[in-house]
Design a protein around this motif. Structure first.
Motif, PDB file in Angstrom:
ATOM      1  N   GLY A 106      -0.096  -6.118  10.007  1.00  0.00           N
ATOM      2  CA  GLY A 106      -1.515  -5.910   9.708  1.00  0.00           C
ATOM      3  C   GLY A 106      -2.234  -7.228   9.448  1.00  0.00           C
ATOM      4  O   GLY A 106      -3.407  -7.393   9.814  1.00  0.00           O
ATOM      5  N   THR A 107      -1.534  -8.186   8.851  1.00  0.00           N
ATOM      6  CA  THR A 107      -2.199  -9.401   8.360  1.00  0.00           C
ATOM      7  C   THR A 107      -2.928 -10.211   9.435  1.00  0.00           C
ATOM      8  O   THR A 107      -4.074 -10.605   9.219  1.00  0.00           O
ATOM      9  CB  THR A 107      -1.189 -10.283   7.593  1.00  0.00           C
ATOM     10  OG1 THR A 107      -0.487  -9.442   6.662  1.00  0.00           O
ATOM     11  CG2 THR A 107      -1.878 -11.407   6.862  1.00  0.00           C
ATOM     12  N   ASP A 119       8.895 -11.757  17.184  1.00  0.00           N
ATOM     13  CA  ASP A 119       9.896 -10.699  17.109  1.00  0.00           C
ATOM     14  C   ASP A 119       9.474  -9.456  17.886  1.00  0.00           C
ATOM     15  O   ASP A 119       8.314  -9.333  18.324  1.00  0.00           O
ATOM     16  CB  ASP A 119      10.180 -10.339  15.639  1.00  0.00           C
ATOM     17  CG  ASP A 119       8.919 -10.182  14.805  1.00  0.00           C
ATOM     18  OD1 ASP A 119       7.825 -10.047  15.386  1.00  0.00           O
ATOM     19  OD2 ASP A 119       9.019 -10.204  13.569  1.00  0.00           O
ATOM     20  N   ASN A 172       7.322  -0.928   6.805  1.00  0.00           N
ATOM     21  CA  ASN A 172       6.742  -0.796   8.143  1.00  0.00           C
ATOM     22  C   ASN A 172       6.546   0.650   8.571  1.00  0.00           C
ATOM     23  O   ASN A 172       5.879   0.910   9.565  1.00  0.00           O
ATOM     24  CB  ASN A 172       7.601  -1.546   9.169  1.00  0.00           C
ATOM     25  CG  ASN A 172       7.449  -3.053   9.002  1.00  0.00           C
ATOM     26  OD1 ASN A 172       6.849  -3.506   8.035  1.00  0.00           O
ATOM     27  ND2 ASN A 172       7.977  -3.827   9.925  1.00  0.00           N
ATOM     28  N   ARG A 181       4.646   2.609   7.369  1.00  0.00           N
ATOM     29  CA  ARG A 181       3.216   2.964   7.299  1.00  0.00           C
ATOM     30  C   ARG A 181       2.546   2.906   8.670  1.00  0.00           C
ATOM     31  O   ARG A 181       1.485   3.484   8.864  1.00  0.00           O
ATOM     32  CB  ARG A 181       2.473   2.089   6.286  1.00  0.00           C
ATOM     33  CG  ARG A 181       2.311   0.620   6.654  1.00  0.00           C
ATOM     34  CD  ARG A 181       1.828  -0.149   5.418  1.00  0.00           C
ATOM     35  NE  ARG A 181       1.342  -1.501   5.683  1.00  0.00           N
ATOM     36  CZ  ARG A 181       2.112  -2.573   5.776  1.00  0.00           C
ATOM     37  NH1 ARG A 181       3.426  -2.449   5.686  1.00  0.00           N
ATOM     38  NH2 ARG A 181       1.575  -3.764   5.976  1.00  0.00           N
ATOM     39  N   TYR A 182       3.157   2.200   9.609  1.00  0.00           N
ATOM     40  CA  TYR A 182       2.579   2.139  10.961  1.00  0.00           C
ATOM     41  C   TYR A 182       3.141   3.234  11.879  1.00  0.00           C
ATOM     42  O   TYR A 182       2.671   3.408  12.992  1.00  0.00           O
ATOM     43  CB  TYR A 182       2.873   0.768  11.590  1.00  0.00           C
ATOM     44  CG  TYR A 182       2.268  -0.381  10.802  1.00  0.00           C
ATOM     45  CD1 TYR A 182       0.893  -0.467  10.601  1.00  0.00           C
ATOM     46  CD2 TYR A 182       3.076  -1.367  10.245  1.00  0.00           C
ATOM     47  CE1 TYR A 182       0.343  -1.513   9.872  1.00  0.00           C
ATOM     48  CE2 TYR A 182       2.534  -2.432   9.521  1.00  0.00           C
ATOM     49  CZ  TYR A 182       1.163  -2.489   9.344  1.00  0.00           C
ATOM     50  OH  TYR A 182       0.614  -3.518   8.620  1.00  0.00           O
ATOM     51  N   LYS A 210       1.133  -8.175  -1.627  1.00  0.00           N
ATOM     52  CA  LYS A 210       1.839  -9.444  -1.397  1.00  0.00           C
ATOM     53  C   LYS A 210       1.810 -10.352  -2.634  1.00  0.00           C
ATOM     54  O   LYS A 210       2.361 -11.456  -2.608  1.00  0.00           O
ATOM     55  CB  LYS A 210       1.232 -10.186  -0.193  1.00  0.00           C
ATOM     56  CG  LYS A 210       1.285  -9.417   1.118  1.00  0.00           C
ATOM     57  CD  LYS A 210       2.696  -9.247   1.633  1.00  0.00           C
ATOM     58  CE  LYS A 210       2.836  -8.218   2.739  1.00  0.00           C
ATOM     59  NZ  LYS A 210       2.220  -8.565   4.000  1.00  0.00           N
TER      60      LYS A 210
HETATM   61  C1  GLP Z   1       6.662  -7.269   9.955  1.00  0.00           C
HETATM   62  C2  GLP Z   1       6.787  -8.443  10.938  1.00  0.00           C
HETATM   63  C3  GLP Z   1       6.474  -9.735  10.263  1.00  0.00           C
HETATM   64  C4  GLP Z   1       5.225  -9.562   9.424  1.00  0.00           C
HETATM   65  C5  GLP Z   1       5.523  -8.648   8.265  1.00  0.00           C
HETATM   66  C6  GLP Z   1       4.324  -8.361   7.379  1.00  0.00           C
HETATM   67  O1  GLP Z   1       7.857  -6.693   9.638  1.00  0.00           O
HETATM   68  N1  GLP Z   1       8.060  -8.542  11.560  1.00  0.00           N
HETATM   69  O2  GLP Z   1       6.314 -10.753  11.246  1.00  0.00           O
HETATM   70  O3  GLP Z   1       4.811 -10.790   8.920  1.00  0.00           O
HETATM   71  O4  GLP Z   1       6.133  -7.474   8.682  1.00  0.00           O
HETATM   72  O5  GLP Z   1       3.531  -7.363   7.916  1.00  0.00           O
HETATM   73  P1  GLP Z   1       2.092  -6.984   7.382  1.00  0.00           P
HETATM   74  O6  GLP Z   1       1.212  -8.101   7.775  1.00  0.00           O
HETATM   75  O7  GLP Z   1       1.764  -5.699   8.087  1.00  0.00           O
HETATM   76  O8  GLP Z   1       2.205  -6.821   5.909  1.00  0.00           O
END
Ligand code: GLP
Length: 245
Positions: free
Chosen positions: A38-39, A67, A165, A167-168, A202
């Motif tokens: 999301g960030t 990744d 994750n 949540r997605y 965070k």
């Molecule tokens: C995921 C990705 C990362 C990312 C992290 C944070 O798992 N592999 O590269 O930085 O989670 O995600 P978000 O920005 O949604 O909090």
């Protein structure tokens, strides 16, 4: 290390995009490392605006993504390939052949991962690497562990990451349990690193990272402290637990 604390997500995104745009204007064939989650979405949105309204040119840019989940087809909206085209590549003038995203469907994963690192080297390494951070301190999908693999590799996702994750996805059991990720070494070879952290979720990990003057593979992002050109941009919520700033 350079630290910026911005008022909110929108200011953080604009600041990050500004840093990207400055680097791109100085070096039009910049090799960029890109992140998902999301960030960075706001940063990508602002870069798209800069492309449309200010002519920011991506025609010579080469990109490498950090990744990809194992086993998701590129037409799966949860795949990082889908995400990248949807959130950035379809809206800028990057050349398709200059885009590199780990392929989560390959059969010979080991040799594929070696080739991915070689390909980065072929372009002279990553000039600017964008990173988010997991709530457990992961970067890319380099999870907390006793040992961390240096090069691009296949990894198991931790329970924390699957939960975060989910949540997605529709549910946690749909989150893949493995992924291909650039290793810590692949990330640390980047000439410049830009880490973004936004929101209250965070705050704890950023406090852990920045209040302790220590490194540990249990907090993979702490290894970035050894890099000579790291910029961290946080919004006020993500920075709320940090002392002495
Ligand atoms: C995921 C990705 C990362 C990312 C992290 C944070 O798992 N592999 O590269 O930085 O989670 O995600 P978000 O920005 O949604 O909090």
């Amino acid at each position: 290390m350079q630290l910026f604390i911005e008022k909110d997500y929108s200011a953080l995104s604009n600041k990050a995009a500004q840093i990207f745009a400055n680097e791109i204007r100085q070096k039009p064939d910049l090799v960029i490392g890109l992140a998902t989650g999301g960030t960075p979405k706001g940063t990508y949105k602002e870069l798209i605006r800069m492309h449309r309204e200010e002519g920011l040119d991506f025609s010579k840019i080469v990109s490498f993504n950090l990744d990809e989940y194992l086993g998701l087809t590129p037409d799966n909206p949860q795949s990082y390939k889908y995400y990248m085209f949807e959130n950035l590549f379809n809206h800028i003038n990057i050349q398709r052949e200059n885009v590199h995203i780990p392929d989560g469907l390959v059969s010979d994963i080991n040799s594929y991962c070696k080739k991915y690192d070689k390909e980065i080297e072929k372009y002279g390494g990553i000039d600017l690497q964008l990173l988010g951070i997991g709530v457990n301190g992961h970067i890319g999908f380099n999870e907390p562990a006793d040992e961390i693999i240096v090069d691009t590799h296949l990894t198991d996702l931790s329970k924390d990451t699957i939960k975060a994750n989910s949540r997605y996805f529709d549910s946690a059991d749909q989150v893949p349990t493995k992924a291909i990720t650039m290793g810590i070494g692949s990330i640390m070879k980047a000439k410049k690193i830009l880490l973004l952290a936004s929101g209250q979720a965070k705050a704890e990990i950023m406090a852990k990272l920045l209040n302790n003057n220590t490194i540990t593979t249990k907090t993979p992002a702490s290894l970035l402290m050894l890099h000579q050109d790291v910029t961290i941009i946080m919004d006020e919520e993500a920075a709320s637990g940090i002392k002495n700033i």
